[in-house]
Write a protein that holds these residues in place. Structure first.
Motif, PDB file in Angstrom:
ATOM      1  N   THR A 191       0.465   5.081 -13.286  1.00  0.00           N
ATOM      2  CA  THR A 191      -0.351   5.352 -12.091  1.00  0.00           C
ATOM      3  C   THR A 191      -1.044   4.090 -11.576  1.00  0.00           C
ATOM      4  O   THR A 191      -1.539   3.280 -12.351  1.00  0.00           O
ATOM      5  CB  THR A 191      -1.391   6.436 -12.425  1.00  0.00           C
ATOM      6  N   LEU A 192      -1.061   3.984 -10.223  1.00  0.00           N
ATOM      7  CA  LEU A 192      -1.477   2.749  -9.551  1.00  0.00           C
ATOM      8  C   LEU A 192      -2.818   2.876  -8.849  1.00  0.00           C
ATOM      9  O   LEU A 192      -2.946   2.537  -7.674  1.00  0.00           O
ATOM     10  CB  LEU A 192      -0.403   2.367  -8.527  1.00  0.00           C
ATOM     11  N   SER A 193      -3.826   3.356  -9.535  1.00  0.00           N
ATOM     12  CA  SER A 193      -5.125   3.533  -8.892  1.00  0.00           C
ATOM     13  C   SER A 193      -5.746   2.196  -8.520  1.00  0.00           C
ATOM     14  O   SER A 193      -5.539   1.188  -9.193  1.00  0.00           O
ATOM     15  CB  SER A 193      -6.069   4.267  -9.844  1.00  0.00           C
ATOM     16  N   GLY A 194      -6.542   2.236  -7.442  1.00  0.00           N
ATOM     17  CA  GLY A 194      -7.342   1.077  -7.074  1.00  0.00           C
ATOM     18  C   GLY A 194      -8.773   1.251  -7.568  1.00  0.00           C
ATOM     19  O   GLY A 194      -9.110   2.249  -8.218  1.00  0.00           O
ATOM     20  N   PRO A 195      -9.641   0.283  -7.234  1.00  0.00           N
ATOM     21  CA  PRO A 195     -10.990   0.274  -7.809  1.00  0.00           C
ATOM     22  C   PRO A 195     -11.972   1.287  -7.197  1.00  0.00           C
ATOM     23  O   PRO A 195     -13.012   1.536  -7.792  1.00  0.00           O
ATOM     24  CB  PRO A 195     -11.468  -1.159  -7.573  1.00  0.00           C
ATOM     25  N   THR A 196     -11.667   1.870  -6.017  1.00  0.00           N
ATOM     26  CA  THR A 196     -12.639   2.788  -5.401  1.00  0.00           C
ATOM     27  C   THR A 196     -12.120   4.224  -5.417  1.00  0.00           C
ATOM     28  O   THR A 196     -10.936   4.466  -5.659  1.00  0.00           O
ATOM     29  CB  THR A 196     -12.914   2.398  -3.929  1.00  0.00           C
ATOM     30  N   ARG A 197     -13.018   5.167  -5.102  1.00  0.00           N
ATOM     31  CA  ARG A 197     -12.636   6.574  -5.194  1.00  0.00           C
ATOM     32  C   ARG A 197     -11.547   6.948  -4.196  1.00  0.00           C
ATOM     33  O   ARG A 197     -10.772   7.865  -4.431  1.00  0.00           O
ATOM     34  CB  ARG A 197     -13.856   7.485  -5.020  1.00  0.00           C
ATOM     35  N   GLY A 198     -11.456   6.244  -3.084  1.00  0.00           N
ATOM     36  CA  GLY A 198     -10.417   6.524  -2.089  1.00  0.00           C
ATOM     37  C   GLY A 198      -9.070   5.908  -2.431  1.00  0.00           C
ATOM     38  O   GLY A 198      -8.123   6.013  -1.663  1.00  0.00           O
ATOM     39  N   ASP A 243       0.041  25.185   4.358  1.00  0.00           N
ATOM     40  CA  ASP A 243       0.129  26.036   5.546  1.00  0.00           C
ATOM     41  C   ASP A 243      -0.978  25.753   6.559  1.00  0.00           C
ATOM     42  O   ASP A 243      -0.806  25.997   7.752  1.00  0.00           O
ATOM     43  CB  ASP A 243       0.071  27.522   5.142  1.00  0.00           C
ATOM     44  N   SER A 244      -2.117  25.234   6.092  1.00  0.00           N
ATOM     45  CA  SER A 244      -3.230  25.058   7.024  1.00  0.00           C
ATOM     46  C   SER A 244      -3.279  23.675   7.656  1.00  0.00           C
ATOM     47  O   SER A 244      -4.027  23.465   8.598  1.00  0.00           O
ATOM     48  CB  SER A 244      -4.557  25.377   6.320  1.00  0.00           C
ATOM     49  N   GLY A 245      -2.506  22.715   7.162  1.00  0.00           N
ATOM     50  CA  GLY A 245      -2.536  21.407   7.798  1.00  0.00           C
ATOM     51  C   GLY A 245      -2.064  20.292   6.894  1.00  0.00           C
ATOM     52  O   GLY A 245      -1.460  20.531   5.846  1.00  0.00           O
ATOM     53  N   THR A 246      -2.359  19.053   7.352  1.00  0.00           N
ATOM     54  CA  THR A 246      -1.961  17.859   6.603  1.00  0.00           C
ATOM     55  C   THR A 246      -3.220  17.042   6.344  1.00  0.00           C
ATOM     56  O   THR A 246      -4.045  16.865   7.242  1.00  0.00           O
ATOM     57  CB  THR A 246      -0.955  17.023   7.415  1.00  0.00           C
ATOM     58  N   TYR A 247      -3.355  16.531   5.139  1.00  0.00           N
ATOM     59  CA  TYR A 247      -4.596  15.910   4.693  1.00  0.00           C
ATOM     60  C   TYR A 247      -4.311  14.569   4.031  1.00  0.00           C
ATOM     61  O   TYR A 247      -3.326  14.422   3.301  1.00  0.00           O
ATOM     62  CB  TYR A 247      -5.331  16.839   3.703  1.00  0.00           C
ATOM     63  N   SER A 248      -5.201  13.608   4.284  1.00  0.00           N
ATOM     64  CA  SER A 248      -5.080  12.299   3.635  1.00  0.00           C
ATOM     65  C   SER A 248      -5.672  12.392   2.239  1.00  0.00           C
ATOM     66  O   SER A 248      -6.827  12.810   2.072  1.00  0.00           O
ATOM     67  CB  SER A 248      -5.852  11.242   4.423  1.00  0.00           C
ATOM     68  N   VAL A 249      -4.893  11.987   1.247  1.00  0.00           N
ATOM     69  CA  VAL A 249      -5.361  12.112  -0.128  1.00  0.00           C
ATOM     70  C   VAL A 249      -5.897  10.790  -0.652  1.00  0.00           C
ATOM     71  O   VAL A 249      -7.021  10.707  -1.147  1.00  0.00           O
ATOM     72  CB  VAL A 249      -4.231  12.629  -1.053  1.00  0.00           C
ATOM     73  N   THR A 250      -5.115   9.732  -0.546  1.00  0.00           N
ATOM     74  CA  THR A 250      -5.521   8.480  -1.170  1.00  0.00           C
ATOM     75  C   THR A 250      -4.627   7.365  -0.660  1.00  0.00           C
ATOM     76  O   THR A 250      -3.569   7.615  -0.060  1.00  0.00           O
ATOM     77  CB  THR A 250      -5.422   8.585  -2.712  1.00  0.00           C
ATOM     78  N   GLU A 251      -5.069   6.115  -0.859  1.00  0.00           N
ATOM     79  CA  GLU A 251      -4.186   4.971  -0.617  1.00  0.00           C
ATOM     80  C   GLU A 251      -4.220   4.054  -1.826  1.00  0.00           C
ATOM     81  O   GLU A 251      -5.244   3.474  -2.161  1.00  0.00           O
ATOM     82  CB  GLU A 251      -4.597   4.195   0.634  1.00  0.00           C
ATOM     83  N   CYS A 252      -3.090   3.973  -2.500  1.00  0.00           N
ATOM     84  CA  CYS A 252      -2.961   3.129  -3.694  1.00  0.00           C
ATOM     85  C   CYS A 252      -2.270   1.828  -3.306  1.00  0.00           C
ATOM     86  O   CYS A 252      -1.946   1.592  -2.146  1.00  0.00           O
ATOM     87  CB  CYS A 252      -2.149   3.856  -4.753  1.00  0.00           C
ATOM     88  N   ASN A 253      -2.030   0.973  -4.295  1.00  0.00           N
ATOM     89  CA  ASN A 253      -1.313  -0.270  -4.027  1.00  0.00           C
ATOM     90  C   ASN A 253      -0.574  -0.701  -5.287  1.00  0.00           C
ATOM     91  O   ASN A 253      -1.095  -0.580  -6.397  1.00  0.00           O
ATOM     92  CB  ASN A 253      -2.286  -1.369  -3.582  1.00  0.00           C
ATOM     93  N   PRO A 255       0.839  -1.210   0.000  1.00  0.00           N
ATOM     94  CA  PRO A 255       0.000   0.000   0.000  1.00  0.00           C
ATOM     95  C   PRO A 255       0.873   1.260   0.000  1.00  0.00           C
ATOM     96  O   PRO A 255       1.910   1.292   0.671  1.00  0.00           O
ATOM     97  CB  PRO A 255      -0.800  -0.097   1.304  1.00  0.00           C
ATOM     98  N   ILE A 256       0.455   2.250  -0.764  1.00  0.00           N
ATOM     99  CA  ILE A 256       1.156   3.544  -0.796  1.00  0.00           C
ATOM    100  C   ILE A 256       0.163   4.617  -0.345  1.00  0.00           C
ATOM    101  O   ILE A 256      -0.870   4.819  -0.982  1.00  0.00           O
ATOM    102  CB  ILE A 256       1.681   3.872  -2.209  1.00  0.00           C
TER     103      ILE A 256
END
Lengths: 422, 422
Positions: free
Chosen positions: A348-355, A306-316, A298-299
C-alpha cells in the motif's frame, strides 16, 4: 511528438505512452495490442503485415495470446519496437505514411478501443507482494502495535511475502465479498467478511527471468522489468487479522487482486523518475547506483455506488523506501527463479496526510473512525465508510504529464465492484 | 493381486500403487507414465494403442507432456483408468494377455525405469504451505516463544501461507546454498546461509479446480485431489528468522523445494487411512464427515556424504491436526480459485520423540545442541550436525504395506544435494 491519430487532450494513451495489453473483439481472437488515443494497435495484425521486418527479433512473439514470450526478449527489442511504433504513428516522420496513407492496412491494424474486451496481459507464474510503503507501514504499526515503531528489518530489506497468482484478475472483474474465519465476541466464527478494504498499489511485470540459483544484480534489475500496472490488492481485514500470526496474510488476500489492463513500459515512465524516501546505507546487493529509481505518479481513488461518485484519496507511487530494482535484487539474492509474467507489487502506497491514505484500514483506524468522502458532483451529499459495502465500485486512475510536447502517460482504469458472496 | 511383470519384494511400485509421473528417455519426448516394478508404463504410447477406448474420456489428455489436463478430469475417469491398468498388468484377469502376450506392443509401452529421466509431473500454478503438524508447531513455539504456547488460531484453522511455485523442483535437482540477509552480531549482513535445513512434508496435487468466488466443500474436497508426493521444503533458518516478521517466510523458503517424482493417488492409499490428531470441535466448513481422513505413512530420512550414509529421523504423515480436505476447504472458503496442478503441503511432520523430528531446527534447538546420526553401515562412525553442510545429500523415502496380498505402496526417493552457492 504528435500523431496523425486524433488523441484527446486528456487521453491516457499518447505517443509517449504506448502501453501493451491483451484484447479480443467479437471478430478477433485474443491478441496483443498497444493503446493509442481511442484505438488499439493490433500487434498480431501488424506483425503479419511484416512491419517489424527490419528489427532483429522473433516477431511471432507478437502473435501470441499473452505478452509473456515477447516480454522475455532483450530490452533493446522492446526499445526498437517502441521506436518503430512511434514512427509509424507520428505525423512528422518518414514512416508516418506506412499506416496513415494506406486505408486497408489501417483498417486491419487499428481497432476502436470501445470494441476491445481486455484480458489478463500476461500469464502470472508467481505474484509477490512487498511492504515498502513508509507511511503505510508506520500507520499499520500505530494501529496494531502502538508505541513499538517499525519492524526492525523494515529499512534493511524490502519486506515481502508470496501472494496468490490464481486470484489476480483484470480491471472490471466483480469482487465477491469473501467468507472466512473471523473472531466475533472472542469466538472464532465462520462469517462474511465485515471489514472489506481496498489497497492502492503499484506492480511490475517481469520480462526476462533468471535461472534458479542465480541472482539479479540491482543495477541490471530494470532490464528484467517489462512494465508496470496499477493494482488493488483487496483485503479482508478481519480474516487477515485472525489468520496472520505466525505465517502472514493468506485468505485475507487471496480472494481477489485487480490490475489495470495496460502495461506501461519503464521507457514511457522515464521522465517521471524521482528519489526514493530512504536514505539509509544499504547492503551492497541493494545498493542501486541510479538514485532516481522511483516514479512520481499520483493515483486517484474514487468510490461509486447507486447514489453517486465520491473522491476517496490520492496516493503516489513515490512513497516507498525501496525501488522495484531493489525488490528484485532482494527477491533473487538467494537464487529464487523469476519467470516472464511474474508480478511484484509495492504494498500500500499511503502518503503522509489523511487525504493520501491508501486503504480504509488506515483512514478509519481499523474501522473505529468512519471516513468521509466528498461527492464529485455538486448537490450530492458526502458519504462516509468504515469499510466497503456491497455495490461499491472502487476505481484507481493515474496519469502523468511530462515537459511540454510530451503527451500524457496513463494507465487506464483499475476498478472492481463488490458483489455479494457467491 | 500379482502382476506378470516381475516385481521385487521391496519395490515401491506394486499393482496396488500405480503412481503417475512424467518422464523422457533418449528416444522418447516428455510424457506421462505409471511406475510398475522396474518399469514405466508409457501412457502416451498406451493411449495411441487405443487401449483406453472403452473408457469415456478424452484420452489425448494422456498424450500431454504434463499430467495437468488428465488430472482435471472426473475422479471416475481416474478410477476406470486405474482399474484397466491393473487388469492389463495382472496375471489373473481376462485383460492380462493384452500386453503380456504381445511382445511388440509390450516393447512399445514398457520402458525400463533405469532409462527414464523424470520431470516435474505437473505445471504448478500456485504452491501453498500449511503448518498443521502438531509436534512441529509445539517445538517451534518452545524454541522461538518459550512459555507462550501455540498461536491462538492453531486449532481453529489450518494455518498456511503462499509459497513460491517457480522454485519447486523434482528429486535429484541440486540445492544451491542460498545467500541472503542475516543478522550477525546484531548487524544485518549479506551472507551465505549458515543455518540450512531440510523439512519433511507431505504434499497434495490438485486435480479438478474451482472457479473464483466459489468454494470447495470439505466433504467433496478429496475429489479435487489428484494425488500426493513427498516434499522437502528446504529452509534457510537464519534468513527466515530475520525476514519473517511481520509478513511470514520469504527468501528463507523460496530458493528450493524438492518433491518426489511419482504422484501416488488417494485410491492407492485408501488402506492406509487413520484418524487425525485433532479432537477439537470444528466450524461447520471444516467439519469432515469421514474421520479417517489422514494417512499413516512413515517417512524415513537419511543423510549421505563422502564419509557414509546416516539415519536422520523417521517422521509420519499422521502427525497433523487437519487433513488435506480441511486445508482445501479452508483455502477456498473465501472464493480463492484452485487450478489443476496447484500444490498444497502439510508443513513439517515431526513426531513426539527426538528420533521423529522433521528438521534440524527442532532436533538441534536452532543449532544449539548438535544432533547425532547413526551410520547405516557397521564400522562407520556416527556424525553430528547443527545444520546442513555443502556436499550433504538428504533423501526421504516412504513405503507402506497393507493387508496380505496387497503390494507395497512407495513414493520413490525425494532427494537433493547441497552444493556451494552459484
Amino acid at each position: 511528438m504528435a500523431s496523425w491519430i486524433p488523441i484527446e487532450d486528456g487521453s491516457d494513451f499518447s505517443l509517449q505512452n504506448l502501453p501493451y495489453g491483451v484484447f479480443s473483439t467479437d471478430d478477433l481472437d485474443q491478441r496483443i495490442g498497444v493503446a493509442i488515443g481511442d484505438y488499439v494497435l493490433d500487434l498480431k495484425a501488424l506483425a503479419q503485415e511484416k512491419v517489424f521486418a527490419a528489427i532483429d527479433f522473433d516477431s511471432s512473439t507478437l502473435e501470441e495470446p499473452t505478452i509473456n514470450a515477447y516480454a522475455s526478449l532483450r530490452k533493446s527489442v522492446h526499445h526498437d519496437v517502441r521506436k518503430l511504433m512511434q514512427d509509424i504513428l507520428s505525423e512528422s516522420t518518414l514512416l508516418g505514411p506506412v499506416l496513415r496513407d494506406h486505408r486497408d492496412r489501417r483498417d486491419r491494424v487499428l481497432v476502436p478501443l470501445s470494441r476491445a474486451k481486455m484480458h489478463m496481459p500476461m500469464h502470472i507464474g508467481d505474484y509477490t507482494d512487498f511492504f515498502v510503503g513508509l507511511y503505510h507501514a508506520q500507520n499499520c504499526c500505530d494501529i496494531f502495535r502502538p508505541g513499538m515503531g517499525l519492524p526492525p528489518n523494515f529499512s534493511s530489506l524490502p519486506v515481502g511475502y508470496h501472494g496468490r497468482a490464481s486470484s489476480v484478475v483484470i480491471s472490471g472483474t466483480p469482487v465477491h465479498r469473501p467468507r472466512g474465519q473471523i473472531v466475533l465476541n472472542g469466538i472464532p466464527t465462520e462469517s462474511l467478511c465485515q471489514k472489506l478494504d481496498f489497497e492502492v498499489e503499484f506492480a511490475a511485470f517481469i520480462g526476462r527471468g533468471n535461472k534458479m540459483g542465480s541472482r539479479i544484480d540491482v543495477n541490471e534489475a530494470e532490464d528484467h522489468i517489462f512494465g508496470v500496472v496499477l493494482m488493488n490488492d483487496w483485503s479482508a481485514r478481519d480474516i487477515q487479522q485472525w489468520e496472520s500470526t505466525p505465517l502472514g496474510p493468506f485468505n485475507g488476500k487471496n480472494f481477489c487482486t485487480t490490475i489495470s489492463p495496460w502495461i506501461v513500459t519503464l521507457e514511457a515512465l522515464e521522465p517521471f523518475r524521482t528519489t526514493p524516501l530512504t536514505a539509509d546505507p544499504q547492503l551492497p546487493y541493494l545498493n542501486q547506483d541510479e538514485k532516481q529509481s522511483v516514479y512520481d505518479i499520483p493515483i486517484r481513488v474514487s468510490l461509486e455506488n447507486d447514489s453517486g461518485t465520491y473522491s476517496v484519496t490520492e496516493c503516489n507511487t513515490k512513497h516507498v523506501v525501496f525501488s522495484f530494482a531493489q525488490m528484485l535484487a532482494h527477491h533473487t539474492v538467494g537464487g529464487c527463479p523469476m519467470r516472464p509474467g511474474d508480478l511484484i507489487a509495492t504494498g500500500t502506497l499511503s502518503g503522509p496526510t489523511r487525504g493520501e491514505l491508501g486503504c480504509f484500514l488506515e483512514a478509519t483506524r481499523n474501522g473505529i473512525d468512519p471516513y468521509e468522502m466528498k461527492a464529485q458532483f455538486s448537490g450530492k451529499q458526502n458519504i462516509s465508510r468504515a469499510f466497503l459495502e456491497d455495490g461499491d465500485t472502487i476505481e484507481f486512475k493515474a496519469q502523468v504529464q511530462g515537459k511540454s510536447g510530451l503527451g500524457h502517460v496513463g494507465f487506464g482504469a483499475c476498478k472492481g465492484k463488490i458483489v455479494a458472496s457467491a
